[in-house]
Design a protein around this motif. Sequence first.
Motif, PDB file in Angstrom:
ATOM      1  N   PHE A 163      33.208  12.895  35.189  1.00 33.65           N
ATOM      2  CA  PHE A 163      33.139  11.569  34.576  1.00 33.65           C
ATOM      3  C   PHE A 163      33.992  11.508  33.314  1.00 33.65           C
ATOM      4  N   ASN A 164      34.092  12.606  32.606  1.00 37.26           N
ATOM      5  CA  ASN A 164      34.903  12.628  31.392  1.00 37.26           C
ATOM      6  C   ASN A 164      36.394  12.548  31.705  1.00 37.26           C
ATOM      7  N   SER A 165      36.780  12.959  32.913  1.00 42.00           N
ATOM      8  CA  SER A 165      38.195  12.941  33.291  1.00 42.00           C
ATOM      9  C   SER A 165      38.614  11.611  33.916  1.00 42.00           C
ATOM     10  N   ALA A 166      37.650  10.724  34.166  1.00 39.06           N
ATOM     11  CA  ALA A 166      37.944   9.462  34.848  1.00 39.06           C
ATOM     12  C   ALA A 166      38.337   8.358  33.872  1.00 39.06           C
ATOM     13  N   ASP A 167      38.960   7.310  34.418  1.00 43.00           N
ATOM     14  CA  ASP A 167      39.377   6.157  33.624  1.00 43.00           C
ATOM     15  C   ASP A 167      38.465   4.953  33.827  1.00 43.00           C
ATOM     16  N   ILE A 168      37.874   4.852  35.019  1.00 42.66           N
ATOM     17  CA  ILE A 168      36.966   3.757  35.355  1.00 42.66           C
ATOM     18  C   ILE A 168      35.837   4.327  36.200  1.00 42.66           C
ATOM     19  N   ALA A 169      34.625   3.823  36.000  1.00 35.66           N
ATOM     20  CA  ALA A 169      33.491   4.205  36.834  1.00 35.66           C
ATOM     21  C   ALA A 169      33.047   2.995  37.653  1.00 35.66           C
ATOM     22  N   MET A 170      32.824   3.216  38.940  1.00 35.51           N
ATOM     23  CA  MET A 170      32.371   2.149  39.830  1.00 35.51           C
ATOM     24  C   MET A 170      31.031   2.530  40.451  1.00 35.51           C
ATOM     25  N   ILE A 171      30.027   1.697  40.230  1.00 34.82           N
ATOM     26  CA  ILE A 171      28.718   1.900  40.843  1.00 34.82           C
ATOM     27  C   ILE A 171      28.738   1.186  42.189  1.00 34.82           C
ATOM     28  N   THR A 172      28.587   1.939  43.273  1.00 36.65           N
ATOM     29  CA  THR A 172      28.679   1.371  44.613  1.00 36.65           C
ATOM     30  C   THR A 172      27.295   1.126  45.229  1.00 36.65           C
ATOM     31  N   LYS A 173      27.310   0.365  46.344  1.00 37.47           N
ATOM     32  CA  LYS A 173      26.091   0.023  47.087  1.00 37.47           C
ATOM     33  C   LYS A 173      25.098  -0.710  46.194  1.00 37.47           C
ATOM     34  N   SER A 174      25.609  -1.607  45.350  1.00 33.37           N
ATOM     35  CA  SER A 174      24.752  -2.314  44.394  1.00 33.37           C
ATOM     36  C   SER A 174      23.689  -3.170  45.078  1.00 33.37           C
ATOM     37  N   ASP A 175      23.921  -3.538  46.342  1.00 29.72           N
ATOM     38  CA  ASP A 175      22.927  -4.331  47.075  1.00 29.72           C
ATOM     39  C   ASP A 175      21.660  -3.536  47.359  1.00 29.72           C
ATOM     40  N   LEU A 176      21.730  -2.207  47.217  1.00 30.34           N
ATOM     41  CA  LEU A 176      20.558  -1.353  47.460  1.00 30.34           C
ATOM     42  C   LEU A 176      19.860  -0.940  46.163  1.00 30.34           C
ATOM     43  N   ALA A 177      20.304  -1.482  45.041  1.00 30.46           N
ATOM     44  CA  ALA A 177      19.784  -1.044  43.742  1.00 30.46           C
ATOM     45  C   ALA A 177      18.273  -1.238  43.613  1.00 30.46           C
ATOM     46  N   VAL A 178      17.784  -2.374  44.023  1.00 34.82           N
ATOM     47  CA  VAL A 178      16.348  -2.652  43.900  1.00 34.82           C
ATOM     48  C   VAL A 178      15.541  -1.716  44.788  1.00 34.82           C
ATOM     49  N   ALA A 179      15.980  -1.558  46.028  1.00 36.23           N
ATOM     50  CA  ALA A 179      15.272  -0.683  46.971  1.00 36.23           C
ATOM     51  C   ALA A 179      15.253   0.759  46.485  1.00 36.23           C
ATOM     52  N   CYS A 180      16.307   1.170  45.811  1.00 37.38           N
ATOM     53  CA  CYS A 180      16.410   2.545  45.313  1.00 37.38           C
ATOM     54  C   CYS A 180      15.826   2.704  43.913  1.00 37.38           C
ATOM     55  N   GLU A 181      15.347   1.596  43.343  1.00 36.49           N
ATOM     56  CA  GLU A 181      14.813   1.589  41.975  1.00 36.49           C
ATOM     57  C   GLU A 181      15.850   2.155  41.003  1.00 36.49           C
ATOM     58  N   PHE A 182      17.098   1.734  41.206  1.00 35.81           N
ATOM     59  CA  PHE A 182      18.209   2.211  40.385  1.00 35.81           C
ATOM     60  C   PHE A 182      18.232   1.472  39.055  1.00 35.81           C
ATOM     61  N   ASP A 183      18.300   2.221  37.975  1.00 39.38           N
ATOM     62  CA  ASP A 183      18.322   1.664  36.631  1.00 39.38           C
ATOM     63  C   ASP A 183      19.764   1.666  36.133  1.00 39.38           C
ATOM     64  N   ARG A 184      20.437   0.524  36.252  1.00 38.73           N
ATOM     65  CA  ARG A 184      21.851   0.477  35.877  1.00 38.73           C
ATOM     66  C   ARG A 184      22.044   0.740  34.385  1.00 38.73           C
ATOM     67  N   GLU A 185      21.146   0.245  33.566  1.00 39.32           N
ATOM     68  CA  GLU A 185      21.270   0.464  32.126  1.00 39.32           C
ATOM     69  C   GLU A 185      21.238   1.954  31.797  1.00 39.32           C
ATOM     70  N   ALA A 186      20.338   2.683  32.476  1.00 37.24           N
ATOM     71  CA  ALA A 186      20.242   4.128  32.254  1.00 37.24           C
ATOM     72  C   ALA A 186      21.505   4.838  32.759  1.00 37.24           C
ATOM     73  N   ALA A 187      22.032   4.361  33.891  1.00 36.09           N
ATOM     74  CA  ALA A 187      23.251   4.965  34.442  1.00 36.09           C
ATOM     75  C   ALA A 187      24.428   4.751  33.496  1.00 36.09           C
ATOM     76  N   GLU A 188      24.549   3.547  32.958  1.00 33.88           N
ATOM     77  CA  GLU A 188      25.651   3.270  32.036  1.00 33.88           C
ATOM     78  C   GLU A 188      25.502   4.071  30.745  1.00 33.88           C
ATOM     79  N   ALA A 189      24.264   4.299  30.328  1.00 38.02           N
ATOM     80  CA  ALA A 189      24.043   5.118  29.133  1.00 38.02           C
ATOM     81  C   ALA A 189      24.463   6.561  29.401  1.00 38.02           C
ATOM     82  N   SER A 190      24.195   7.043  30.613  1.00 38.21           N
ATOM     83  CA  SER A 190      24.604   8.407  30.984  1.00 38.21           C
ATOM     84  C   SER A 190      26.117   8.526  30.988  1.00 38.21           C
ATOM     85  N   ILE A 191      26.785   7.517  31.550  1.00 35.35           N
ATOM     86  CA  ILE A 191      28.246   7.526  31.588  1.00 35.35           C
ATOM     87  C   ILE A 191      28.819   7.480  30.178  1.00 35.35           C
TER      88      ILE A 191
END
Length: 244
Positions: A163-191
């Motif tokens: 992730f440190n070597s990348a220029d852009i991060a893309m979160i994929t399969k966003s339509d499954l975020a609710v079903a997966c209980e994905f926390d985008r805010e937490a993911a962006e904080a990690s990035i």
Amino acid sequence: MTSTMPTTRIVEVRAGILRKNDELARGLRSRFEAAGVFVVNLVSSPGTGKTAFLEWTLTALHQRGVRVAALVGDLETDNDAQRLARSGAPARQINTHGRCHLEAEMIEAHLEGWDLEATDILFVENVGNLVCPASYDLGEALRLVLLSVTEGEDKPLKYPTMFNSADIAMITKSDLAVACEFDREAAEASIASVRPGMPVMACSTRTGAGLDEWLALLDARRHEWAAQRAAARAAGITLAAVAE
């Protein structure tokens, strides 16, 4: 008694391999720059939907008249190259036969016979792996790392080098975020903790969400690169030289 290679020797061999790759990558970068080809290296772990994302991207750009092409890496089979060819863009498969990443030498070999000056954007779909590809420069102008909502929010913390070597991060399969209980805010904080300021986007190839925004950002980065290339050429230097 089984002999083992001393740790220092292993380090030296690895350093030599990376040094050779970097030299070849510099040559590729100069070659791409001379031909006016904007190169995008897509990296991710397996199962992020990288090929579906690239197929959509190639199709959309091809329909808009952008001259696109793709190199796709896998250990075996040419399944992904066949799939990407449905976009109407030229696609070539690179089989690594056990290696967990693409190398500059592989890219160079698979460009043989390809008219780079007839290409605007070359996409390289790397082998699905968040470890080895981080260390191998392929002469790209842009590195895009994909993170699926099915993987969890802490992937960037587990694989910070990629992730440190990348220029852009893309979160994929966003339509499954609710079903997966994905926390985008937490993911962006990690990035942000490993790559502060890196743009983070989200998309779904199934619903189309976020994909037009991705094309807009890609277009902006490509034109920024083209402007830098023109300025460098006017000054009698190359972007590759500036990067060094």
